[in-house]
Design a protein around this motif. Structure first.
Motif, PDB file in Angstrom:
ATOM      1  N   GLY A 168       0.638  -1.447  -0.233  1.00  0.00           N
ATOM      2  CA  GLY A 168      -0.154  -0.532  -0.269  1.00  0.00           C
ATOM      3  C   GLY A 168       0.922   1.048  -0.245  1.00  0.00           C
ATOM      4  N   ASN A 169      -0.080   2.482  -0.657  1.00  0.00           N
ATOM      5  CA  ASN A 169       1.187   4.084  -0.431  1.00  0.00           C
ATOM      6  C   ASN A 169       1.703   4.226  -1.006  1.00  0.00           C
ATOM      7  OD1 ASN A 169      -0.969   5.165   1.883  1.00  0.00           O
ATOM      8  ND2 ASN A 169       0.538   3.295   3.159  1.00  0.00           N
ATOM      9  N   GLN A 170       1.659   3.713  -2.703  1.00  0.00           N
ATOM     10  CA  GLN A 170       3.094   3.639  -3.414  1.00  0.00           C
ATOM     11  C   GLN A 170       2.544   5.101  -4.324  1.00  0.00           C
ATOM     12  OE1 GLN A 170       5.663   1.513  -3.043  1.00  0.00           O
ATOM     13  NE2 GLN A 170       4.314   1.061  -1.171  1.00  0.00           N
ATOM     14  N   VAL A 204       0.952  -5.985  -6.818  1.00  0.00           N
ATOM     15  CA  VAL A 204      -0.553  -4.968  -6.869  1.00  0.00           C
ATOM     16  C   VAL A 204       0.450  -4.022  -6.504  1.00  0.00           C
ATOM     17  CG1 VAL A 204      -2.586  -4.071  -6.666  1.00  0.00           C
ATOM     18  CG2 VAL A 204      -2.276  -6.154  -6.802  1.00  0.00           C
ATOM     19  N   LEU A 205       0.449  -2.918  -6.514  1.00  0.00           N
ATOM     20  CA  LEU A 205       0.967  -2.009  -5.359  1.00  0.00           C
ATOM     21  C   LEU A 205      -0.409  -0.865  -5.764  1.00  0.00           C
ATOM     22  CD1 LEU A 205       4.304  -2.025  -6.971  1.00  0.00           C
ATOM     23  CD2 LEU A 205       3.897  -2.990  -5.142  1.00  0.00           C
ATOM     24  N   LEU A 206      -0.871  -0.227  -4.555  1.00  0.00           N
ATOM     25  CA  LEU A 206      -2.045   0.539  -4.343  1.00  0.00           C
ATOM     26  C   LEU A 206      -1.672   2.365  -4.412  1.00  0.00           C
ATOM     27  CD1 LEU A 206      -3.809  -1.406  -1.949  1.00  0.00           C
ATOM     28  CD2 LEU A 206      -4.234  -1.217  -4.642  1.00  0.00           C
ATOM     29  N   PRO A 207      -1.632   2.758  -4.621  1.00  0.00           N
ATOM     30  CA  PRO A 207      -1.306   4.051  -4.181  1.00  0.00           C
ATOM     31  C   PRO A 207      -2.521   4.553  -4.090  1.00  0.00           C
ATOM     32  CG  PRO A 207      -2.718   4.524  -6.340  1.00  0.00           C
ATOM     33  CD  PRO A 207      -2.790   2.477  -5.115  1.00  0.00           C
ATOM     34  N   GLY A 208      -1.781   5.772  -3.297  1.00  0.00           N
ATOM     35  CA  GLY A 208      -2.853   6.172  -1.951  1.00  0.00           C
ATOM     36  C   GLY A 208      -4.474   7.282  -2.426  1.00  0.00           C
ATOM     37  N   PHE A 209      -4.960   6.804  -1.535  1.00  0.00           N
ATOM     38  CA  PHE A 209      -7.041   7.176  -2.724  1.00  0.00           C
ATOM     39  C   PHE A 209      -6.854   8.661  -2.928  1.00  0.00           C
ATOM     40  CE2 PHE A 209     -11.450   7.557  -1.797  1.00  0.00           C
ATOM     41  CZ  PHE A 209     -12.033   6.952  -3.165  1.00  0.00           C
ATOM     42  N   THR A 242      -5.329   9.707  -5.494  1.00  0.00           N
ATOM     43  CA  THR A 242      -5.830   8.729  -6.578  1.00  0.00           C
ATOM     44  C   THR A 242      -7.165   8.336  -6.851  1.00  0.00           C
ATOM     45  OG1 THR A 242      -4.971   6.964  -6.226  1.00  0.00           O
ATOM     46  CG2 THR A 242      -3.275   8.728  -7.424  1.00  0.00           C
ATOM     47  N   GLY A 243      -7.750   8.429  -5.529  1.00  0.00           N
ATOM     48  CA  GLY A 243      -9.240   8.371  -5.877  1.00  0.00           C
ATOM     49  C   GLY A 243      -8.816   6.699  -6.120  1.00  0.00           C
ATOM     50  N   ILE A 244      -8.152   5.593  -6.583  1.00  0.00           N
ATOM     51  CA  ILE A 244      -8.367   4.796  -6.868  1.00  0.00           C
ATOM     52  C   ILE A 244      -8.371   3.419  -5.864  1.00  0.00           C
ATOM     53  CG2 ILE A 244      -6.445   2.976  -7.755  1.00  0.00           C
ATOM     54  CD1 ILE A 244      -5.646   5.024  -9.332  1.00  0.00           C
ATOM     55  N   LEU A 245      -9.567   2.665  -5.873  1.00  0.00           N
ATOM     56  CA  LEU A 245      -9.851   1.267  -5.995  1.00  0.00           C
ATOM     57  C   LEU A 245      -9.281  -0.132  -6.809  1.00  0.00           C
ATOM     58  CD1 LEU A 245     -11.421  -0.120  -3.217  1.00  0.00           C
ATOM     59  CD2 LEU A 245     -13.436  -0.390  -4.762  1.00  0.00           C
ATOM     60  N   VAL A 246      -8.608  -0.668  -6.521  1.00  0.00           N
ATOM     61  CA  VAL A 246      -8.827  -2.193  -7.258  1.00  0.00           C
ATOM     62  C   VAL A 246      -8.930  -3.410  -6.718  1.00  0.00           C
ATOM     63  CG1 VAL A 246      -6.938  -3.712  -7.677  1.00  0.00           C
ATOM     64  CG2 VAL A 246      -6.321  -0.989  -7.438  1.00  0.00           C
ATOM     65  N   LEU A 247      -9.589  -3.869  -8.076  1.00  0.00           N
ATOM     66  CA  LEU A 247     -10.101  -5.360  -7.420  1.00  0.00           C
ATOM     67  C   LEU A 247      -9.589  -6.026  -7.830  1.00  0.00           C
ATOM     68  CD1 LEU A 247     -14.289  -4.300  -8.417  1.00  0.00           C
ATOM     69  CD2 LEU A 247     -13.169  -3.686  -6.089  1.00  0.00           C
ATOM     70  N   VAL A 248      -9.475  -8.074  -7.192  1.00  0.00           N
ATOM     71  CA  VAL A 248      -9.227  -8.490  -7.770  1.00  0.00           C
ATOM     72  C   VAL A 248     -10.255  -9.918  -7.537  1.00  0.00           C
ATOM     73  CG1 VAL A 248      -6.994  -9.947  -7.402  1.00  0.00           C
ATOM     74  CG2 VAL A 248      -6.584  -7.748  -6.412  1.00  0.00           C
ATOM     75  N   ASN A 249      -9.797 -10.307  -8.608  1.00  0.00           N
ATOM     76  CA  ASN A 249     -10.307 -11.850  -8.882  1.00  0.00           C
ATOM     77  C   ASN A 249     -10.069 -12.803  -8.321  1.00  0.00           C
ATOM     78  OD1 ASN A 249     -11.613 -14.579 -10.177  1.00  0.00           O
ATOM     79  ND2 ASN A 249     -12.917 -13.322 -11.683  1.00  0.00           N
ATOM     80  N   GLU A 293      -4.187  12.276 -11.944  1.00  0.00           N
ATOM     81  CA  GLU A 293      -3.365  11.432 -13.159  1.00  0.00           C
ATOM     82  C   GLU A 293      -2.468  10.212 -12.152  1.00  0.00           C
ATOM     83  OE1 GLU A 293      -4.795  10.925 -16.642  1.00  0.00           O
ATOM     84  OE2 GLU A 293      -5.670  12.486 -15.767  1.00  0.00           O
ATOM     85  N   ILE A 294      -1.945   9.565 -13.341  1.00  0.00           N
ATOM     86  CA  ILE A 294      -1.206   8.178 -12.483  1.00  0.00           C
ATOM     87  C   ILE A 294      -0.554   7.587 -13.715  1.00  0.00           C
ATOM     88  CG2 ILE A 294      -2.431   7.616 -10.231  1.00  0.00           C
ATOM     89  CD1 ILE A 294      -3.293   5.205 -11.953  1.00  0.00           C
TER      90      ILE A 294
END
Length: 533
Positions: A467-469, A495-500, A503-510, A532-533
């Motif tokens: 997280g927090n990348q 998965v490298l998660l950016p700060g929400f 960026t406002g990004i939510l990641v879904l994994v199957n 923008e990312i």
């Protein structure tokens, strides 16, 4: 009376898939036990345990790798026993001698009247040297192979080469422990048949995701209470996860999310207000144990309100991060549940350590109402058997998720040149090193363990989350060095998660295919989120 624009309603009732958290094995727990809560031990014990545990794996792989090399290299058990001009290989712990790395002795001798320099973004420089050490001593590694390798302090490896006339060891090739065994290998996640409308995913080398597949949601860096908060994006996130936002397609997609993992930095760091900075030097006595001029409970209350909304619908796993109210040293212990008000009443709310392993198994039956006030339709957060957490059973279909809030990756990034080495390169390398935080305890603060190194990767996770990348990135890593007899090959989704907040990004994994989908929330006219990312 006919309605011009009727509200769309799904043709079938939406139900959230049920998944169960299985209690991990004892070695996969990062909770500090009472017997380990001691600070009298030396940190060198961690290096001894690390070398002892990984030496045998490196030796086995090195003998297979260099068995047919010309010159018949021999294994030298002690690094100081190498002979000049004789091809051999040695095994030890990497130590990076870096002039720009913080030195505690220099800090002690520094003149206190002079302020300390700000922390460096990089320790790397052209004057760095690589050492390999074991119980006998230390030897300097040189050569083109070393200069091009991705190395940090604390990595256990084998080096093939020859000792030069000046006492250095010129390296020809390197060997690492390799990816650890994987408990879910050969046990596929159960397939659920559905319609032909599949979600839009990044799955170029995976089978297509089906509408009834289970997904998990990943987010980090909510930073509630920041100077420019993402309140609008947080509300959209909560409404999406509870399937209250968007059209029928969005609601159907959100209904397939079985649980949410928040990877650190849920609360922002405390910052003094203008009134506090300009206040009178004479401090007034505190009332009820807190200074109301510099402390406000509103960020915690706002976060608790959002967690409560989501916990009514799905299980939530909350990890502490660098800015959260938790200890600085790793592993960070779980944040007290009582801080989160109504959310703490739900059995679907779990406070985890940082890092943490989460073992997920498919629910045997349809989701039932959780205890302690959870709403109908919420998935079970803990597997129960006679009132106790279910024992770890790797024989059935499971998914092992390793999550941390980004501190190990941030610290390793200071050791390497950029470019060519990226954060994704380091995350992939930790799997082959079998260690998630090799720079601890050198430059990454951690608890002084005596008989174990909890950051060893004794098993390869199916999903590896940091997280927090700075930006979003993902990669499906395969064990390319596995032999043909070891099929199917181990694989891990990184998965490298950016700060929400940024960026406002939510990641879904199957959970079945390990496919990834990225969702971005933005509110027009608001500064936070949607960058923008």
């Amino acid at each position: 009376m006919p309605v011009a624009n009727p509200i769309p309603v799904p043709s079938t009732p939406l139900t959230r898939p049920g998944t169960t958290v299985v209690s991990p094995p004892e070695h996969a727990s990062f909770i500090i036990k009472a017997v380990d809560k001691s600070y009298k031990h030396q940190y060198s014990n961690i290096y001894y345990v690390r070398l002892r545990e990984l030496r045998q794996h490196v030796e086995q792989r090195a003998k297979k790798r260099w068995n047919e090399v010309a010159g018949n290299p021999v294994f030298v058990p002690r690094v100081l026993d190498v002979e000049k001009g004789k091809l051999c290989f040695i095994i030890g712990t990497v130590y990076m001698d870096m002039p720009l790395k913080p030195n505690v002795l220099e800090d002690v001798a520094r003149d206190r009247s002079i302020p300390a320099p700000p922390p460096r973004e990089k320790y790397y420089s052209d004057n760095d040297s690589v050492m390999l050490e074991d119980e006998s001593g230390r030897i300097c590694l040189v050569g083109d192979r070393i200069r091009s390798a991705c190395l940090v302090t604390g990595v256990i490896l084998g080096a093939l080469g020859i000792e030069t006339h000046n006492g250095d060891f010129e390296v020809v090739d390197l060997c690492y422990p390799g990816m650890a065994p994987q408990s879910s290998l050969g046990v596929p996640w159960p397939l659920r048949e559905g319609s032909d409308n599949a979600m839009e995913v990044d799955a170029s080398d995976l089978s297509h995701s089906l509408p009834l597949d289970e997904w998990i949601a990943l987010v980090s860096g909510l930073d509630v209470g920041a100077a420019s908060p993402a309140d609008g994006q947080l509300q959209l996130l909560a409404e999406f996860l509870t399937a209250e936002a968007g059209g029928t397609e969005d609601q159907s997609q959100a209904a397939r999310i079985s649980r949410l993992i928040i990877a650190g930095n849920s609360l922002s760091t405390l910052s003094g207000s203008a009134s506090t900075e300009n206040a009178d030097p004479e401090r007034k006595p505190r009332r009820y144990g807190q200074d109301t001029s510099s402390f406000t409970p509103h960020p915690t209350q706002n976060l608790a309100a959002h967690l409560t909304d989501v916990c009514r619908s799905m299980p939530v796993h909350l990890l502490p991060g660098p800015s959260d109210p938790a200890a600085t040293i790793l592993p960070q212990q779980p944040i007290p549940r009582a801080m989160f008000g109504e959310a703490s009443r739900y059995a679907t709310f779990s406070c985890e350590s940082n890092p943490t392993f989460i073992h997920i198994a498919p629910a045997e039956s349809s989701p039932q109402s959780a205890s302690r006030g959870s709403q109908p339709g919420a998935s079970s957060s803990k597997a129960k058997a006679n009132g106790k957490a279910a024992a770890y059973q790797p024989d059935g279909p499971t998914r092992t998720i390793l999550v941390h809030s980004g501190q190990p990756l941030d610290d390793m990034f200071k050791y390497v040149p950029t470019p060519p080495i990226s954060r994704m390169t380091l995350a992939e390398a930790t799997l082959r090193w079998r260690h998630m935080a090799p720079t601890a305890p050198d430059t990454l603060w951690c608890h002084p363990y005596f008989q174990q190194d909890p950051f060893l990767l004794l098993q390869t996770p199916d999903l590896y989350v940091a997280g927090n990348q700075p930006k979003f990135a993902t990669k499906l890593v395969h064990d390319t060095e596995a032999e043909e007899s070891e099929l199917p090959r181990k694989r891990c989704r990184i998965v490298l998660l950016p700060g929400f907040r940024e960026t406002g990004i939510l990641v879904l994994v199957n959970l079945r295919t390990l496919a990834v989908r990225k969702i971005q929330f933005a509110v027009e006219g608001m500064n936070a989120g949607g960058a923008e990312i």
